[in-house]
Write an enzyme that holds these catalytic residues in place. Structure first.
Site, PDB file in Angstrom:
ATOM      1  N   TYR A  72      -2.633   7.454 -19.961  1.00 44.77           N
ATOM      2  CA  TYR A  72      -1.267   7.341 -20.493  1.00 44.77           C
ATOM      3  C   TYR A  72      -1.133   7.994 -21.866  1.00 44.77           C
ATOM      4  O   TYR A  72      -0.081   8.510 -22.209  1.00 44.77           O
ATOM      5  CB  TYR A  72      -0.859   5.864 -20.612  1.00 44.77           C
ATOM      6  CG  TYR A  72      -0.369   5.246 -19.328  1.00 44.77           C
ATOM      7  CD1 TYR A  72      -1.159   5.255 -18.182  1.00 44.77           C
ATOM      8  CD2 TYR A  72       0.881   4.647 -19.252  1.00 44.77           C
ATOM      9  CE1 TYR A  72      -0.713   4.681 -17.014  1.00 44.77           C
ATOM     10  CE2 TYR A  72       1.328   4.075 -18.083  1.00 44.77           C
ATOM     11  CZ  TYR A  72       0.529   4.098 -16.960  1.00 44.77           C
ATOM     12  OH  TYR A  72       0.983   3.519 -15.801  1.00 44.77           O
ATOM     13  N   LYS A  99     -14.368   3.864 -11.559  1.00 43.25           N
ATOM     14  CA  LYS A  99     -14.663   4.915 -10.582  1.00 43.25           C
ATOM     15  C   LYS A  99     -15.912   5.616 -11.103  1.00 43.25           C
ATOM     16  O   LYS A  99     -15.915   6.818 -11.399  1.00 43.25           O
ATOM     17  CB  LYS A  99     -13.436   5.840 -10.456  1.00 43.25           C
ATOM     18  CG  LYS A  99     -13.500   6.847  -9.321  1.00 43.25           C
ATOM     19  CD  LYS A  99     -13.359   6.228  -7.928  1.00 43.25           C
ATOM     20  CE  LYS A  99     -13.575   7.316  -6.870  1.00 43.25           C
ATOM     21  NZ  LYS A  99     -13.742   6.773  -5.505  1.00 43.25           N
ATOM     22  N   ASP A 158     -11.011   2.281  -5.447  1.00 48.34           N
ATOM     23  CA  ASP A 158     -10.514   2.454  -4.070  1.00 48.34           C
ATOM     24  C   ASP A 158     -10.901   1.247  -3.214  1.00 48.34           C
ATOM     25  O   ASP A 158     -10.093   0.718  -2.443  1.00 48.34           O
ATOM     26  CB  ASP A 158     -11.003   3.782  -3.456  1.00 48.34           C
ATOM     27  CG  ASP A 158     -12.493   4.029  -3.646  1.00 48.34           C
ATOM     28  OD1 ASP A 158     -13.155   3.279  -4.406  1.00 48.34           O
ATOM     29  OD2 ASP A 158     -13.012   4.975  -3.023  1.00 48.34           O
ATOM     30  N   ASP A 191      -2.258  -0.569 -13.683  1.00 46.11           N
ATOM     31  CA  ASP A 191      -0.854  -0.381 -13.310  1.00 46.11           C
ATOM     32  C   ASP A 191      -0.724  -0.456 -11.789  1.00 46.11           C
ATOM     33  O   ASP A 191       0.133  -1.161 -11.250  1.00 46.11           O
ATOM     34  CB  ASP A 191      -0.375   0.986 -13.836  1.00 46.11           C
ATOM     35  CG  ASP A 191       1.075   1.262 -13.479  1.00 46.11           C
ATOM     36  OD1 ASP A 191       1.894   0.341 -13.573  1.00 46.11           O
ATOM     37  OD2 ASP A 191       1.375   2.413 -13.093  1.00 46.11           O
ATOM     38  N   ASP A 235       0.658  -3.912  -9.261  1.00 44.46           N
ATOM     39  CA  ASP A 235       1.790  -3.875  -8.317  1.00 44.46           C
ATOM     40  C   ASP A 235       1.340  -4.329  -6.932  1.00 44.46           C
ATOM     41  O   ASP A 235       2.039  -5.081  -6.247  1.00 44.46           O
ATOM     42  CB  ASP A 235       2.361  -2.449  -8.190  1.00 44.46           C
ATOM     43  CG  ASP A 235       3.481  -2.169  -9.195  1.00 44.46           C
ATOM     44  OD1 ASP A 235       3.471  -2.794 -10.275  1.00 44.46           O
ATOM     45  OD2 ASP A 235       4.351  -1.326  -8.900  1.00 44.46           O
TER      46      ASP A 235
HETATM   47  C1  IPM Z   1       4.402  -1.145 -15.893  1.00 45.37           C
HETATM   48  C2  IPM Z   1       5.325   0.004 -15.640  1.00 45.37           C
HETATM   49  C3  IPM Z   1       5.175   1.030 -16.744  1.00 45.37           C
HETATM   50  C4  IPM Z   1       3.719   1.482 -16.759  1.00 45.37           C
HETATM   51  C5  IPM Z   1       6.125   2.227 -16.658  1.00 45.37           C
HETATM   52  C6  IPM Z   1       7.575   1.793 -16.627  1.00 45.37           C
HETATM   53  C7  IPM Z   1       5.901   3.221 -17.769  1.00 45.37           C
HETATM   54  O1  IPM Z   1       5.060   0.550 -14.393  1.00 45.37           O
HETATM   55  O2  IPM Z   1       4.544  -1.788 -16.961  1.00 45.37           O
HETATM   56  O3  IPM Z   1       3.545  -1.420 -15.049  1.00 45.37           O
HETATM   57  O4  IPM Z   1       3.336   2.377 -16.000  1.00 45.37           O
HETATM   58  O5  IPM Z   1       2.952   0.923 -17.534  1.00 45.37           O
HETATM   59 MG    MG Z   2       3.668  -0.526 -13.249  1.00 49.01          MG
END
Ligand code: IPM
Ligand code: MG
Length: 370
Positions: A147, A197, A229, A253, A257
């Site tokens: 990032y 990884k 993975d 990240d 999710d």
């Molecule tokens: C998160 C989001 C952010 C990230 C985006 C909106 C930049 O996906 O907080 O997980 O990738 O960190």
């Molecule tokens: Mg995210």
């Protein structure tokens, strides 16, 4: 730290941000009444709301407010439809969210994922994979890796264009996030799974080495290592094996999710982004991990629970108000146990479920706080 006055910057942002923020503030007020806390909450624009109000995704006045606050309660930012109207560096994700993370050195991102038994219907996994419900914590490094690494650029070359992002971690950056993971594991089930990884990446080799060394200071916590993975696969095959999942920025990240989907919905996943603790105080930014969901914004459809649970994390981590944090979390559990569901966690197959909107969910949780 317990304090007489809690100074909080509330930055609702875009999309569903304002409507879920409204419910979280309602719940915070309820907690303040029950625990005799004095809240000093100031709302300010961020994201596209900041661009519209002051020409900047993170207006100077909003940043100044954050600097004089003890904590930030953040909604969400970003409206992809509007992206073409400003250069990428000025878009909210980079100019507001990533900037705040960097500005306040919020290197430790905690994302607790819980699937209560009552939400079993909302989980995409077969019941036998859900165990007694899921309960894991993703600890994501938040200010390093791909990032922020330099160089980061796109350039013209003869064959078209060339884009470069740089994955870079130093020993101290890995050490400090590893300590966070081991310390939090101590108050959970004492197991850390470190993700990397290392079979391909230099960063993975260093990550594994440093985490293994830090683990030596925590002989009471079990450590295992997993390639990213494989971890993505294990999360859907056998999620109950995880307690604390320690990741670098991008892996965290992605896996958070995925883990949130197992817990029914991204609308259930809160997060705490913490800086360095000094003088007993930890500055933090608290935000739902899901996005702005522009398709459902303003329709009373959004799930406010991630924002409300983020407020609970704020009470716990920035102010040390464990009782108040627990009261909010148990209010959420009670309301779920009573069958209230926003659309994202509703299943017609569940006989006890009743579909409600954002407001009704927020009202019920605030009431349950007392
Ligand atoms: C998160 C989001 C952010 C990230 C985006 C909106 C930049 O996906 O907080 O997980 O990738 O960190
Ligand atoms: Mg995210």
């Amino acid at each position: 730290m317990s304090t007489s006055k809690l100074t909080i910057a509330a930055l609702a942002g875009d999309g569903i941000g304002p409507e879920v923020m409204r419910e979280a503030l309602k719940v915070l007020q309820a907690a303040a009444r029950r625990f005799s806390l004095t809240l000093d909450i100031t709302e300010a624009p961020v994201g596209w709301a900041g661009i519209d109000a002051a020409g900047d995704a993170l207006p100077e006045t909003t940043l100044a407010l954050c600097r004089r606050s003890d904590a930030i309660l953040f909604g969400s930012v970003g409206l992809p439809d509007r992206d073409p109207t400003v250069p990428k560096e000025r878009r909210p994700e980079r100019a507001a969210l990533l900037r705040l993370r960097k500005e306040f050195s919020l290197f430790a991102n905690l994302r607790p994922v819980r699937l209560p038994r009552e939400l079993s219907h909302a989980c995409p996994l077969r019941p036998e994979r859900q165990g007694d419900g899921l309960d894991l914590l993703v600890v994501r490094e938040l200010t390093g890796g791909l990032y922020f690494g330099q160089p980061k650029l796109t350039e013209e070359i003869q064959a078209g264009r060339r884009a470069v992002d740089t994955m870079v971690y130093t020993t101290p950056e890995i050490e400090r996030i590893a300590h966070v993971a081991f310390r939090t594991a101590r108050v959970r089930r004492r197991k850390v799974t470190s993700i990397d990884k290392a079979n391909v990446l230099e960063n993975g080799i260093l990550w594994r080495e440093v985490v293994t060394r830090v683990a030596g200071e925590y002989p009471d916590v079990a450590l295992d290592h997993m390639f990213v993975d494989n971890a993505a696969m294990q999360l859907v095959l056998r999620p109950t094996q995880f307690d604390v999942v320690l990741c670098e920025n991008l892996f965290g990240d992605i896996l958070s999710d995925e883990a949130a989907a197992l817990a029914g919905s991204l609308g259930m996943l809160p997060s705490a982004s913490l800086g360095i603790t000094s003088g007993g105080r930890t500055f933090g930014l608290y935000e739902p991990a899901g996005g702005t969901a522009p398709d459902i914004a303003g329709k009373d459809l959004a799930n406010p629970i991630a924002q409300i649970l983020s407020a609970a994390l704020l009470l716990r981590h920035s102010f040390g108000l464990e009782d108040a944090a627990k009261a909010v979390e148990s209010a959420v559990e009670q309301v779920i146990a009573r069958g209230l569901r926003t659309g994202d966690i509703y299943s017609p197959a569940d006989p006890s479920a009743r579909k409600v909107g954002t407001h009704e969910m927020g009202d019920a949780i605030a009431q349950a706080v007392g």
